[in-house]
Design an enzyme around this catalytic site. Structure first.
Site, PDB file in Angstrom:
ATOM      1  N   LEU A  32       1.046  -1.221   0.447  1.00  0.00           N
ATOM      2  CA  LEU A  32      -0.199   0.473   0.453  1.00  0.00           C
ATOM      3  C   LEU A  32       1.198   1.262  -0.262  1.00  0.00           C
ATOM      4  O   LEU A  32       0.314   2.773   0.793  1.00  0.00           O
ATOM      5  CB  LEU A  32      -0.696   0.341   1.418  1.00  0.00           C
ATOM      6  CG  LEU A  32      -1.907  -1.045   1.577  1.00  0.00           C
ATOM      7  CD1 LEU A  32      -2.861  -1.048   2.190  1.00  0.00           C
ATOM      8  CD2 LEU A  32      -2.886  -1.010   0.037  1.00  0.00           C
ATOM      9  N   CYS A  56       8.501  -8.383 -13.802  1.00  0.00           N
ATOM     10  CA  CYS A  56       6.681  -9.238 -14.090  1.00  0.00           C
ATOM     11  C   CYS A  56       5.556  -8.297 -13.721  1.00  0.00           C
ATOM     12  O   CYS A  56       4.714  -9.566 -14.614  1.00  0.00           O
ATOM     13  CB  CYS A  56       7.245  -9.713 -12.006  1.00  0.00           C
ATOM     14  SG  CYS A  56       8.827 -10.449 -11.765  1.00  0.00           S
TER      15      CYS A  56
HETATM   16  C1  UGA Z   1       6.938  -9.184  -7.518  1.00  0.00           C
HETATM   17  C2  UGA Z   1       6.147 -10.408  -6.916  1.00  0.00           C
HETATM   18  O1  UGA Z   1       5.993  -9.513  -5.199  1.00  0.00           O
HETATM   19  C3  UGA Z   1       7.064 -11.241  -6.594  1.00  0.00           C
HETATM   20  O2  UGA Z   1       5.902 -11.947  -4.700  1.00  0.00           O
HETATM   21  C4  UGA Z   1       6.609 -12.304  -7.605  1.00  0.00           C
HETATM   22  O3  UGA Z   1       7.415 -13.691  -7.095  1.00  0.00           O
HETATM   23  C5  UGA Z   1       7.935 -11.341  -8.884  1.00  0.00           C
HETATM   24  O4  UGA Z   1       6.467 -10.077  -9.085  1.00  0.00           O
HETATM   25  C6  UGA Z   1       7.830 -12.691 -10.067  1.00  0.00           C
HETATM   26  O5  UGA Z   1       6.590 -12.969 -10.374  1.00  0.00           O
HETATM   27  O6  UGA Z   1       8.785 -12.949 -10.178  1.00  0.00           O
HETATM   28  P1  UGA Z   1       9.307  -8.035  -8.386  1.00  0.00           P
HETATM   29  O7  UGA Z   1       8.568  -7.811  -9.094  1.00  0.00           O
HETATM   30  O8  UGA Z   1      10.746  -8.731  -7.892  1.00  0.00           O
HETATM   31  O9  UGA Z   1       8.500  -9.167  -7.214  1.00  0.00           O
HETATM   32  O10 UGA Z   1       8.811  -6.976  -6.701  1.00  0.00           O
HETATM   33  P2  UGA Z   1       8.266  -6.367  -5.544  1.00  0.00           P
HETATM   34  O11 UGA Z   1       8.642  -5.935  -4.809  1.00  0.00           O
HETATM   35  O12 UGA Z   1       6.538  -6.778  -6.213  1.00  0.00           O
HETATM   36  O13 UGA Z   1       7.597  -4.448  -6.360  1.00  0.00           O
HETATM   37  C7  UGA Z   1       6.784  -4.559  -7.490  1.00  0.00           C
HETATM   38  C8  UGA Z   1       7.463  -3.340  -8.587  1.00  0.00           C
HETATM   39  O14 UGA Z   1       5.979  -2.736  -6.988  1.00  0.00           O
HETATM   40  C9  UGA Z   1       7.742  -1.880  -7.603  1.00  0.00           C
HETATM   41  O15 UGA Z   1       8.519  -1.463  -9.456  1.00  0.00           O
HETATM   42  C10 UGA Z   1       7.676  -1.784  -6.267  1.00  0.00           C
HETATM   43  O16 UGA Z   1       8.203   0.117  -6.240  1.00  0.00           O
HETATM   44  C11 UGA Z   1       6.512  -1.527  -6.677  1.00  0.00           C
HETATM   45  N1  UGA Z   1       5.461  -1.266  -5.670  1.00  0.00           N
HETATM   46  C12 UGA Z   1       5.477  -2.748  -4.479  1.00  0.00           C
HETATM   47  C13 UGA Z   1       5.167  -0.178  -5.058  1.00  0.00           C
HETATM   48  O17 UGA Z   1       5.112   0.838  -5.662  1.00  0.00           O
HETATM   49  N2  UGA Z   1       4.503  -0.070  -4.216  1.00  0.00           N
HETATM   50  C14 UGA Z   1       4.503  -0.648  -3.149  1.00  0.00           C
HETATM   51  O18 UGA Z   1       3.049  -1.063  -1.699  1.00  0.00           O
HETATM   52  C15 UGA Z   1       4.803  -2.190  -3.401  1.00  0.00           C
END
Ligand code: UGA
Length: 434
Positions: free
Chosen positions: A250, A260
């Site tokens: 959030l 991803c």
């Molecule tokens: C994501 C999933 O979280 C993993 O569970 C999954 O295994 C992976 O994709 C995959 O399919 O391989 P990832 O892309 O490594 O993991 O990174 P995240 O931590 O999920 O962040 C993704 C994006 O969302 C980032 O750009 C991050 O900055 C953004 N984000 C995340 C937000 O803008 N707000 C948030 O509250 C959380």
């Protein structure tokens, strides 16, 4: 146990190294000869905290070896994970050429029973196609099973996520496949969901799409905060205290990026379309994500008025901290747009600069430190929330800048503190904006 992992990308390499660390004999295979040559020397092609150490340790213990031969990987192990890439095609569907090719090669080289597991993120029904492909190319009457075991690790904390997952999902349709996988994952103490292959495949796309939806939802609410003077951090905190909602994912910002979420949301929209369902909700999730970058660019324009000839400093290029990955990173689109409008761009990222140099033009100045970025800048943009940026000497930054203006795309800083330090500070949905 003897395990082979085909594909030494993020998921494959972490899976192979962690399974080796758990005491298995692992063969990791990739058709990129240069990558395999480096890996044999213990050099990781990606920056992921702890990964290179794990590779080196397990190479030394002879629990891990690298090869470019699928034949060798298939011959050596009864359990074979497929972890090759499933990139987006132009229309958003997942490109499954790599999966088909690996399945064919496994089939041709199987000396006896093999359990073939989909680890890559694949559309529902891929398991059926893998089975058909193997049956079409197998030599003789060899038994095999196909299973789905989606991976949920996040970049930047991949090893911890692999070793301490919230859950393990096993999509199986035979007792043997179930037992082999349960045995393999025995050392990991967590909830294990045993289900059918199609459900397992769907769980992965549904989970990533739901997380992307959560991010777009909070980003939409952040706009309302800005218009009303409410504070998105307070709103998210208040929502997250409800266990049914949960506090994570959030964080409002400049939108999700990476290899991803953008790809998987597109793929899920297409999977639904092929099955006759118009997944409009996810279409809007995508639109909000794109809009978030436009809103951010508007904040810069509103603060600087004229972009042409302004010096804009960018802190962070990676799509998130603790990685050098810049795939679908919001930084790239933001930099390119500002550049097009005539801004002079200075950037710094603790890890992602070598990869960024390959895709951004020479006219961008890559700096040695955040302070060099600040020097002569009209504005600082915080794009990636690296810990290093949290601990900056802001008085020094202020002295170096042409005007003390910070636009924080990740809400890393506290508006009140930044104001006290003498900055004009603009965050995402923060009450002290403007
Ligand atoms: C994501 C999933 O979280 C993993 O569970 C999954 O295994 C992976 O994709 C995959 O399919 O391989 P990832 O892309 O490594 O993991 O990174 P995240 O931590 O999920 O962040 C993704 C994006 O969302 C980032 O750009 C991050 O900055 C953004 N984000 C995340 C937000 O803008 N707000 C948030 O509250 C959380």
């Amino acid at each position: 146990m003897k395990v082979s992992v085909i594909g030494a990308g993020y998921v494959g390499l972490v899976t192979a190294s962690c399974l080796a660390e758990l005491g298995n004999k692992v063969v990791c295979c990739d058709n990129d000869l240069k990558k395999i040559k480096q890996l044999k020397k213990g050099i990781s092609p990606i920056y992921e905290p702890g990964l290179e150490e794990l590779i080196r340790k397990n190479l030394k213990k002879k629990n891990l070896k690298f090869t470019s031969s699928i034949k060798e990987a298939t011959k050596e192990s009864e359990i074979i994970f497929i972890a090759v890439g499933t990139p987006s095609l132009e229309d958003g569907r997942a490109d499954l050429t790599g999966i088909e090719n690996v399945a064919r090669q496994i089939a041709k080289n199987m000396p006896g029973y093999r359990l073939i597991i989909e680890k890559s993120t694949v559309p529902v029904n891929t398991g059926e196609w893998v089975k058909k492909t193997i049956l079409a190319h197998i030599k003789g009457k060899i038994k095999f099973d196909v299973a789905s075991n989606p991976e949920f690790l996040r970049e930047g904390q991949a090893i911890n996520d692999f070793m301490h997952p919230d859950r393990i999902v096993l999509g199986v349709d035979s007792k043997k496949a179930k037992e082999l996988l349960l045995n393999l994952y025995k050392p990991l103490k967590t909830e294990i969901l045993i289900t059918d292959i199609k459900s397992a495949e769907l769980i992965k796309h549904a989970s990533n799409s739901f997380l992307a939806t959560k991010i777009s939802f909070i980003n939409a609410v952040s706009y309302l905060c800005e218009k009303t003077g409410a504070d998105i951090k307070e709103v998210a905190k208040g929502m997250g205290l409800d266990k049914r909602i949960g506090a994570s994912f959030l964080e409002a910002g400049i939108g999700y990026g990476g290899s991803c979420f953008p790809k998987d949301v597109d793929a899920f929209i297409n999977i639904a379309k092929e099955l006759g369902y118009n997944f409009e909700l996810l279409q809007v999730v995508k639109e909000i994500n794109q809009q978030q970058k436009i809103f951010f660019l508007n904040k810069i324009k509103n603060a600087l008025w004229i972009i042409k000839d302004k010096t804009i400093g960018v802190l962070g290029l990676a799509f998130k901290p603790n990685t050098d990955d810049i795939r679908n990173a919001p930084s790239l689109e933001i930099i390119r747009t500002l550049k097009k409008e005539g801004a002079k761009i200075k950037v710094y990222d603790p890890q992602a600069m070598p990869k960024a140099k390959a895709v951004l033009t020479d006219e961008i100045q890559f700096c040695k430190s955040p302070y060099q970025v600040a020097e002569g800048s009209d504005c600082l943009l915080l794009i990636t929330e690296w810990q290093e940026f949290k601990e900056l000497d802001f008085l020094r930054i202020k002295k170096l800048m042409k005007q003390p203006l910070i636009i924080d795309g990740r809400n890393l800083y506290e508006p009140k503190i930044m104001k006290k330090l003498g900055f004009k500070y603009i965050g995402i949905g923060r009450s002290a904006n403007g």
